[in-house]
Motif scaffolding. Structure first.
Motif, PDB file in Angstrom:
ATOM      1  N   GLU A  89       0.846  -1.192   0.000  1.00  0.00           N
ATOM      2  CA  GLU A  89       0.000   0.000   0.000  1.00  0.00           C
ATOM      3  C   GLU A  89       0.883   1.244   0.000  1.00  0.00           C
ATOM      4  O   GLU A  89       1.933   1.249   0.645  1.00  0.00           O
ATOM      5  N   ASN A  90       0.458   2.258  -0.715  1.00  0.00           N
ATOM      6  CA  ASN A  90       1.264   3.463  -0.811  1.00  0.00           C
ATOM      7  C   ASN A  90       1.260   4.220   0.514  1.00  0.00           C
ATOM      8  O   ASN A  90       0.226   4.335   1.169  1.00  0.00           O
ATOM      9  N   ILE A  91       2.417   4.734   0.859  1.00  0.00           N
ATOM     10  CA  ILE A  91       2.555   5.440   2.142  1.00  0.00           C
ATOM     11  C   ILE A  91       1.641   6.671   2.222  1.00  0.00           C
ATOM     12  O   ILE A  91       1.185   7.046   3.301  1.00  0.00           O
ATOM     13  N   LEU A  92       1.346   7.262   1.056  1.00  0.00           N
ATOM     14  CA  LEU A  92       0.517   8.476   1.068  1.00  0.00           C
ATOM     15  C   LEU A  92      -0.899   8.208   1.598  1.00  0.00           C
ATOM     16  O   LEU A  92      -1.566   9.122   2.050  1.00  0.00           O
ATOM     17  N   GLU A  93      -1.306   6.932   1.535  1.00  0.00           N
ATOM     18  CA  GLU A  93      -2.630   6.591   2.071  1.00  0.00           C
ATOM     19  C   GLU A  93      -2.677   6.786   3.593  1.00  0.00           C
ATOM     20  O   GLU A  93      -3.743   6.832   4.184  1.00  0.00           O
ATOM     21  N   TYR A  94      -1.501   6.865   4.215  1.00  0.00           N
ATOM     22  CA  TYR A  94      -1.435   6.956   5.679  1.00  0.00           C
ATOM     23  C   TYR A  94      -1.075   8.362   6.166  1.00  0.00           C
ATOM     24  O   TYR A  94      -0.881   8.585   7.341  1.00  0.00           O
ATOM     25  N   ILE A  95      -0.963   9.287   5.227  1.00  0.00           N
ATOM     26  CA  ILE A  95      -0.614  10.667   5.594  1.00  0.00           C
ATOM     27  C   ILE A  95      -1.806  11.566   5.300  1.00  0.00           C
ATOM     28  O   ILE A  95      -2.262  11.614   4.150  1.00  0.00           O
ATOM     29  N   PRO A  96      -2.343  12.246   6.325  1.00  0.00           N
ATOM     30  CA  PRO A  96      -3.513  13.097   6.078  1.00  0.00           C
ATOM     31  C   PRO A  96      -3.232  14.152   5.006  1.00  0.00           C
ATOM     32  O   PRO A  96      -2.108  14.645   4.882  1.00  0.00           O
ATOM     33  N   LYS A  97      -4.276  14.476   4.256  1.00  0.00           N
ATOM     34  CA  LYS A  97      -4.129  15.407   3.119  1.00  0.00           C
ATOM     35  C   LYS A  97      -3.672  16.802   3.542  1.00  0.00           C
ATOM     36  O   LYS A  97      -3.063  17.523   2.761  1.00  0.00           O
ATOM     37  N   ASN A  98      -4.001  17.200   4.787  1.00  0.00           N
ATOM     38  CA  ASN A  98      -3.640  18.564   5.208  1.00  0.00           C
ATOM     39  C   ASN A  98      -2.186  18.673   5.690  1.00  0.00           C
ATOM     40  O   ASN A  98      -1.721  19.738   6.062  1.00  0.00           O
ATOM     41  N   VAL A  99      -1.470  17.564   5.676  1.00  0.00           N
ATOM     42  CA  VAL A  99      -0.051  17.581   6.069  1.00  0.00           C
ATOM     43  C   VAL A  99       0.791  17.874   4.825  1.00  0.00           C
ATOM     44  O   VAL A  99       0.579  17.271   3.775  1.00  0.00           O
ATOM     45  N   THR A 100       1.714  18.832   4.958  1.00  0.00           N
ATOM     46  CA  THR A 100       2.568  19.186   3.811  1.00  0.00           C
ATOM     47  C   THR A 100       3.616  18.103   3.581  1.00  0.00           C
ATOM     48  O   THR A 100       4.314  17.697   4.509  1.00  0.00           O
ATOM     49  N   LEU A 101       3.694  17.642   2.327  1.00  0.00           N
ATOM     50  CA  LEU A 101       4.671  16.606   1.968  1.00  0.00           C
ATOM     51  C   LEU A 101       5.969  17.272   1.552  1.00  0.00           C
ATOM     52  O   LEU A 101       5.978  18.163   0.702  1.00  0.00           O
ATOM     53  N   LEU A 102       7.048  16.805   2.152  1.00  0.00           N
ATOM     54  CA  LEU A 102       8.372  17.302   1.808  1.00  0.00           C
ATOM     55  C   LEU A 102       9.158  16.106   1.264  1.00  0.00           C
ATOM     56  O   LEU A 102       9.581  15.243   2.030  1.00  0.00           O
ATOM     57  N   THR A 103       9.285  16.047  -0.057  1.00  0.00           N
ATOM     58  CA  THR A 103       9.956  14.891  -0.666  1.00  0.00           C
ATOM     59  C   THR A 103      11.464  15.095  -0.614  1.00  0.00           C
ATOM     60  O   THR A 103      11.958  16.146  -1.027  1.00  0.00           O
ATOM     61  N   ASN A 104      12.167  14.100  -0.100  1.00  0.00           N
ATOM     62  CA  ASN A 104      13.628  14.238  -0.062  1.00  0.00           C
ATOM     63  C   ASN A 104      14.242  13.690  -1.339  1.00  0.00           C
ATOM     64  O   ASN A 104      13.592  12.975  -2.101  1.00  0.00           O
ATOM     65  N   THR A 105      15.498  14.061  -1.554  1.00  0.00           N
ATOM     66  CA  THR A 105      16.185  13.582  -2.762  1.00  0.00           C
ATOM     67  C   THR A 105      17.180  12.480  -2.385  1.00  0.00           C
ATOM     68  O   THR A 105      18.229  12.347  -3.003  1.00  0.00           O
ATOM     69  N   SER A 106      16.849  11.715  -1.347  1.00  0.00           N
ATOM     70  CA  SER A 106      17.769  10.669  -0.902  1.00  0.00           C
ATOM     71  C   SER A 106      18.086   9.738  -2.060  1.00  0.00           C
ATOM     72  O   SER A 106      17.212   9.427  -2.875  1.00  0.00           O
ATOM     73  N   GLY A 107      19.322   9.306  -2.100  1.00  0.00           N
ATOM     74  CA  GLY A 107      19.774   8.479  -3.222  1.00  0.00           C
ATOM     75  C   GLY A 107      20.553   9.315  -4.215  1.00  0.00           C
ATOM     76  O   GLY A 107      21.323   8.778  -5.010  1.00  0.00           O
ATOM     77  N   ALA A 108      20.382  10.649  -4.144  1.00  0.00           N
ATOM     78  CA  ALA A 108      21.124  11.522  -5.066  1.00  0.00           C
ATOM     79  C   ALA A 108      22.564  11.650  -4.588  1.00  0.00           C
ATOM     80  O   ALA A 108      22.816  11.879  -3.409  1.00  0.00           O
ATOM     81  N   ARG A 109      23.520  11.489  -5.532  1.00  0.00           N
ATOM     82  CA  ARG A 109      24.936  11.605  -5.175  1.00  0.00           C
ATOM     83  C   ARG A 109      25.532  12.921  -5.675  1.00  0.00           C
ATOM     84  O   ARG A 109      26.656  13.271  -5.369  1.00  0.00           O
ATOM     85  N   ASN A 110      24.762  13.632  -6.487  1.00  0.00           N
ATOM     86  CA  ASN A 110      25.219  14.945  -6.958  1.00  0.00           C
ATOM     87  C   ASN A 110      23.998  15.815  -7.271  1.00  0.00           C
ATOM     88  O   ASN A 110      22.856  15.339  -7.177  1.00  0.00           O
ATOM     89  N   ALA A 111      24.270  17.073  -7.629  1.00  0.00           N
ATOM     90  CA  ALA A 111      23.189  18.029  -7.851  1.00  0.00           C
ATOM     91  C   ALA A 111      22.246  17.557  -8.962  1.00  0.00           C
ATOM     92  O   ALA A 111      21.022  17.660  -8.854  1.00  0.00           O
ATOM     93  N   GLN A 112      22.846  17.016 -10.019  1.00  0.00           N
ATOM     94  CA  GLN A 112      22.057  16.597 -11.179  1.00  0.00           C
ATOM     95  C   GLN A 112      21.031  15.517 -10.801  1.00  0.00           C
ATOM     96  O   GLN A 112      19.870  15.565 -11.217  1.00  0.00           O
ATOM     97  N   GLU A 113      21.465  14.568  -9.984  1.00  0.00           N
ATOM     98  CA  GLU A 113      20.551  13.501  -9.562  1.00  0.00           C
ATOM     99  C   GLU A 113      19.466  14.051  -8.636  1.00  0.00           C
ATOM    100  O   GLU A 113      18.312  13.628  -8.689  1.00  0.00           O
ATOM    101  N   ALA A 114      19.828  15.006  -7.800  1.00  0.00           N
ATOM    102  CA  ALA A 114      18.836  15.619  -6.914  1.00  0.00           C
ATOM    103  C   ALA A 114      17.770  16.347  -7.735  1.00  0.00           C
ATOM    104  O   ALA A 114      16.573  16.272  -7.447  1.00  0.00           O
ATOM    105  N   VAL A 115      18.217  17.019  -8.793  1.00  0.00           N
ATOM    106  CA  VAL A 115      17.291  17.757  -9.664  1.00  0.00           C
ATOM    107  C   VAL A 115      16.340  16.770 -10.353  1.00  0.00           C
ATOM    108  O   VAL A 115      15.128  17.005 -10.438  1.00  0.00           O
TER     109      VAL A 115
END
Lengths: 269, 66
Positions: free
Chosen positions: A67-93
């Motif tokens: 099940e997708n994690i978003l199903e467990y996060i209330p809609k009024n909560v602001t989502l802050l997506t991280n760029t984990s896994g990025a090893r440089n600026a280009q991958e983060a972008v």
């Protein structure tokens, strides 16, 4: 005429945390990784009342339907997506661009790491990614090593906050970088300072807030606790307590005693 | 035809759209983000993209993270 109750509220009222024009009354941010199950996460979000949670983006496991994690996060909560896994600026972008397509907003926590032992963020690449993504209209919250020059560059590059690490990610060591974070709090006045990473207990969160941090983010300490919802609530309370401690302008430490009771008018004098 | 989805080669019937391929792979497609040969494709456009032999598809979504 004001009631006693109104006066009391006014005297203890905090101002909202404002990030990129959006106001928040709760200064505790929760990471959503490492929870044993998604219900623990949902209970923790509810218990602490957080208004901002971090999430990550990953390839979908096509063999195990989860099940997708978003199903467990209330809609009024602001989502802050991280760029984990990025090893440089280009991958983060690239990760930021993918996140934007989900339609879940444009808030990005830049996390550029290429050291697998200490997971320390690469400030130079983080600055580059911040510059690119802010120009593209993202709300950029960069995770960084607490360095004043890097923090200034991030602000110049358009960062909406600066998120210095307290100590190593997931280490529960607390604010080892205290003196350097203090410098950021003192010098970086244009954007909020959010202490992220390494905060392992409510007292450590309170310590960060008491020294003037604008907010605290924790993940591991909550997700790995025996009772996640309980500690999530404790974290939110500690963050609020620390914040009021900071706003109250505590008296300075002294090396000698100072009596709390009057030193005159003793009964047997 | 063979298509690589999330790094794994899979066999599909000829003449499929990206939409059809994704629906064969996943039960639910909400919060799914797709890349076709390195380009992000918005979900309303999935049905307009035809997939060919050797194409690369990446399907990502949100997971827990700090």
């Amino acid at each position: 005429m004001q009631t006693t109750e109104t006066k009391h509220i006014e005297k203890t009222q905090d101002t909202p945390l404002v990030i990129g024009g959006k106001s928040f009354t709760n200064r505790f941010l929760l990471g959503t990784g490492k929870f044993k199950n998604k219900q623990d996460l949902a209970d923790s979000i509810e218990a602490c009342g957080t208004q901002i949670v971090t999430v990550a983006l990953r390839r979908i496991d096509l063999e195990h339907h989860e099940e997708n994690i978003l199903e467990y996060i209330p809609k009024n909560v602001t989502l802050l997506t991280n760029t984990s896994g990025a090893r440089n600026a280009q991958e983060a972008v690239r990760i930021a661009h993918l996140a934007r397509e989900s339609g879940c907003g444009n808030w990005i926590k830049i996390e550029v790491i290429n050291d697998s032992k200490y997971l320390l963020p690469d400030n130079n690449e983080t600055i580059k990614a911040t510059e690119i993504l802010s120009k593209e209209g993202f709300m950029v919250l960069p995770y960084m090593s607490p360095d004043l020059y890097a923090a200034r560059e991030l602000v110049k590059a358009g960062a909406a906050t600066v998120m210095p690490l307290g100590s190593l990610i997931g280490s529960n060591q607390g604010i080892k970088a205290k003196e350097f974070i203090k410098i950021l709090i003192e010098e970086i006045r244009d954007v909020p300072i959010i202490v992220d990473a390494g905060i392992g207990s409510p007292s450590q969160a309170a310590e960060a807030m008491e020294m003037g941090a604008d907010a605290v983010l924790a993940n591991t300490a909550v997700a790995m606790a025996g009772h996640p919802a309980m500690i999530a609530k404790a974290f939110a309370m500690a963050v609020e307590a620390g914040r009021l401690g900071y706003l109250s302008k505590l008296p300075a430490k002294k090396d000698i005693a100072s009596a709390s009771s009057p030193l005159t008018g003793f009964l047997y004098e | 035809m063979k298509i690589t989805i999330n790094g794994k080669e899979q066999e599909f019937a000829q003449g499929k759209t990206l939409q059809a391929v994704i629906q064969e792979c996943l039960q639910k497609t909400n919060h799914v983000i797709a890349e076709h040969n390195g380009n992000i494709v918005r979900s309303p456009q999935w049905a307009q993209i035809s997939v060919k032999e050797g194409d690369q598809v990446e399907l990502v979504t949100f997971v827990g993270g700090g």
